[in-house]
Design a protein around this motif. Structure first.
Motif, PDB file in Angstrom:
ATOM      1  N   GLN A  26     -10.505   1.058   1.720  1.00 29.87           N
ATOM      2  CA  GLN A  26     -10.435   0.558   0.108  1.00 29.87           C
ATOM      3  C   GLN A  26     -10.561   1.573  -0.892  1.00 29.87           C
ATOM      4  OE1 GLN A  26     -10.085  -2.770   0.291  1.00 29.87           O
ATOM      5  NE2 GLN A  26      -9.806  -2.383   2.534  1.00 29.87           N
ATOM      6  N   ARG A  27     -10.015   2.732  -0.697  1.00 33.81           N
ATOM      7  CA  ARG A  27      -9.574   3.846  -1.794  1.00 33.81           C
ATOM      8  C   ARG A  27      -8.623   3.418  -2.892  1.00 33.81           C
ATOM      9  NH1 ARG A  27      -9.768   9.693   0.454  1.00 33.81           N
ATOM     10  NH2 ARG A  27      -9.988   9.994  -1.762  1.00 33.81           N
ATOM     11  N   GLU A  28      -8.653   3.895  -3.849  1.00 37.18           N
ATOM     12  CA  GLU A  28      -7.669   3.812  -4.853  1.00 37.18           C
ATOM     13  C   GLU A  28      -6.237   4.615  -4.351  1.00 37.18           C
ATOM     14  OE1 GLU A  28      -7.132   1.429  -7.432  1.00 37.18           O
ATOM     15  OE2 GLU A  28      -9.160   0.722  -6.778  1.00 37.18           O
ATOM     16  N   PRO A  29      -4.979   3.963  -4.502  1.00 40.46           N
ATOM     17  CA  PRO A  29      -3.818   4.707  -4.210  1.00 40.46           C
ATOM     18  C   PRO A  29      -3.662   6.059  -4.997  1.00 40.46           C
ATOM     19  CG  PRO A  29      -3.276   2.259  -4.402  1.00 40.46           C
ATOM     20  CD  PRO A  29      -4.670   2.432  -4.862  1.00 40.46           C
ATOM     21  N   GLU A  46      -5.886   7.736  -6.321  1.00 39.32           N
ATOM     22  CA  GLU A  46      -6.814   8.855  -5.913  1.00 39.32           C
ATOM     23  C   GLU A  46      -6.356   9.480  -4.669  1.00 39.32           C
ATOM     24  OE1 GLU A  46     -11.747   9.136  -4.579  1.00 39.32           O
ATOM     25  OE2 GLU A  46     -10.818   7.084  -4.870  1.00 39.32           O
ATOM     26  N   VAL A  48      -6.520   3.727   1.997  1.00 43.47           N
ATOM     27  CA  VAL A  48      -6.274   2.677   0.936  1.00 43.47           C
ATOM     28  C   VAL A  48      -6.496   1.378   1.821  1.00 43.47           C
ATOM     29  CG1 VAL A  48      -4.846   1.368  -0.698  1.00 43.47           C
ATOM     30  CG2 VAL A  48      -4.917   3.867  -0.431  1.00 43.47           C
ATOM     31  N   GLU A  61       2.666   6.795  -6.814  1.00 41.36           N
ATOM     32  CA  GLU A  61       1.810   7.597  -7.480  1.00 41.36           C
ATOM     33  C   GLU A  61       2.131   8.896  -7.081  1.00 41.36           C
ATOM     34  OE1 GLU A  61      -0.404   7.425  -9.753  1.00 41.36           O
ATOM     35  OE2 GLU A  61      -1.009   5.170  -9.618  1.00 41.36           O
ATOM     36  N   THR A  83       0.630  -1.199  -0.059  1.00 39.02           N
ATOM     37  CA  THR A  83      -0.181   0.017   0.083  1.00 39.02           C
ATOM     38  C   THR A  83       0.970   1.249  -0.007  1.00 39.02           C
ATOM     39  OG1 THR A  83      -1.946  -0.932   0.813  1.00 39.02           O
ATOM     40  CG2 THR A  83      -1.723   1.357   1.300  1.00 39.02           C
ATOM     41  N   ASN A 143       4.286  -1.570  -8.376  1.00 34.77           N
ATOM     42  CA  ASN A 143       3.837  -2.919  -7.920  1.00 34.77           C
ATOM     43  C   ASN A 143       4.464  -4.159  -8.698  1.00 34.77           C
ATOM     44  OD1 ASN A 143       2.359  -5.124  -6.776  1.00 34.77           O
ATOM     45  ND2 ASN A 143       0.666  -5.111  -8.425  1.00 34.77           N
TER      46      ASN A 143
END
Length: 303
Positions: A286-289, A291, A282, A52, A45, A70
């Motif tokens: 459960q949000r997108e990295p 974002e 995250v 990003e 995470t 990743n």
């Protein structure tokens, strides 16, 4: 004669036009002519979020970016950097010292940074940029209630009360040199009431559900702030610092002079508290990295 001139002039005009177009496309130092900066990250995470961030601030500086996030663990990311498959990725000073360089542990932040910076330059021609103040070092944590109940605020306190305490953490922590064996060597050969070996993702649930008194943690885990946990002070300085910083190929810095300034402006903003909060956005919500990274950079005026 007119017809001959016509046939000569038209091809010449075409050549001149093509030359102008090529000059426009390749002229100057426009980022459109540069090879993209390939930004990598490891496979968890915090790395996704910071990878990003690196990509976004570089794009804001007008540089082309290719994301290669990743990648995997440290050996994979390091090899990709050495081989020129990526140009930059976030790394931790303690990981560089112990895992990559295989040098002895050291608890002095500046000494560790200076050591990895010098050795990476000499061995790999890689450059460490400015480190962030955050320290994602290994740690032990308790709930506020548990800390107060047992009177434990430091690892020395924990060692003294060990026979009354149940610790929860991943199986490898029982055998790793920087796990329980290392703690016992530094803090005394204590004996826990029990060690519960679980999947790493179940550590915090077990702690807050009352199945354990102490959990294995890392300094910037999102659950620390979300559950208001107490991180025990490493009062005998066992764990090395794990500050994060961009590690960059020297060739990439030379071909993209603006990237160093763009990345260094981010470093001071990445504190333990900030990364705990962003990581939980995250891992917990459960949000997108991408974002979460973008939202943070906008709030800080970097986008």
């Amino acid at each position: 004669m007119k017809r001959i001139r016509h046939f000569i002039i038209l091809p010449l005009l075409a050549l001149v036009t093509a030359g102008i177009l090529i000059a426009c496309a390749t002229g100057g130092n426009s980022s459109s002519t540069q090879t993209p900066i390939r930004v990598g990250s490891k496979d968890f995470t915090e790395q996704f979020i910071i990878g990003e961030m690196y990509a976004s601030v570089l794009e804001k500086a007008g540089l082309q970016v290719e994301r290669k996030l990743n990648l995997g663990g440290t050996p994979v990311a390091q090899k990709a950097l050495e081989n020129g498959e990526i140009d930059v990725y976030p790394e931790y000073t303690g990981t560089g010292l112990l895992t990559v360089l295989k040098l002895p542990a050291n608890s002095d932040q500046k000494a560790v940074f200076d050591t990895v910076s010098q050795n990476y330059k000499e061995k790999f021609n890689l450059v460490w940029l400015e480190p962030a103040p955050m320290n994602n070092t290994q740690a032990l944590a308790m709930t506020t209630e548990g800390s107060q109940k047992f009177g434990v605020k430091t690892i020395s306190d924990m060692a003294a009360k060990a026979s009354e305490l149940t610790m929860i953490g991943p199986p490898e922590f029982e055998v790793r040199e920087d796990g329980l064996p290392g703690i016992k060597q530094k803090y005394g050969n204590f004996q826990l009431e029990e060690y519960k070996a679980v999947d790493a993702g179940l550590r915090y649930k077990g702690l807050v559900d009352g199945e354990a008194d102490v959990t294995v943690a890392f300094g910037t885990d999102g659950e620390i702030s979300a559950f208001k946990l107490i991180v025990l002070e490493d009062d005998k300085k066992l764990f090395p610092p794990y500050q994060i910083a961009p590690v960059v190929r020297q060739a990439a810095i030379e071909s993209h002079p603006d990237m160093q300034k763009a990345l260094n402006q981010l470093a001071p903003l990445l504190t333990n508290e900030t990364m705990q909060r962003l990581n939980y956005e995250v891992s917990g919500k459960q949000r997108e990295p991408a974002e979460v990274a973008k939202e943070f950079l906008q709030q800080e005026g970097l986008l």
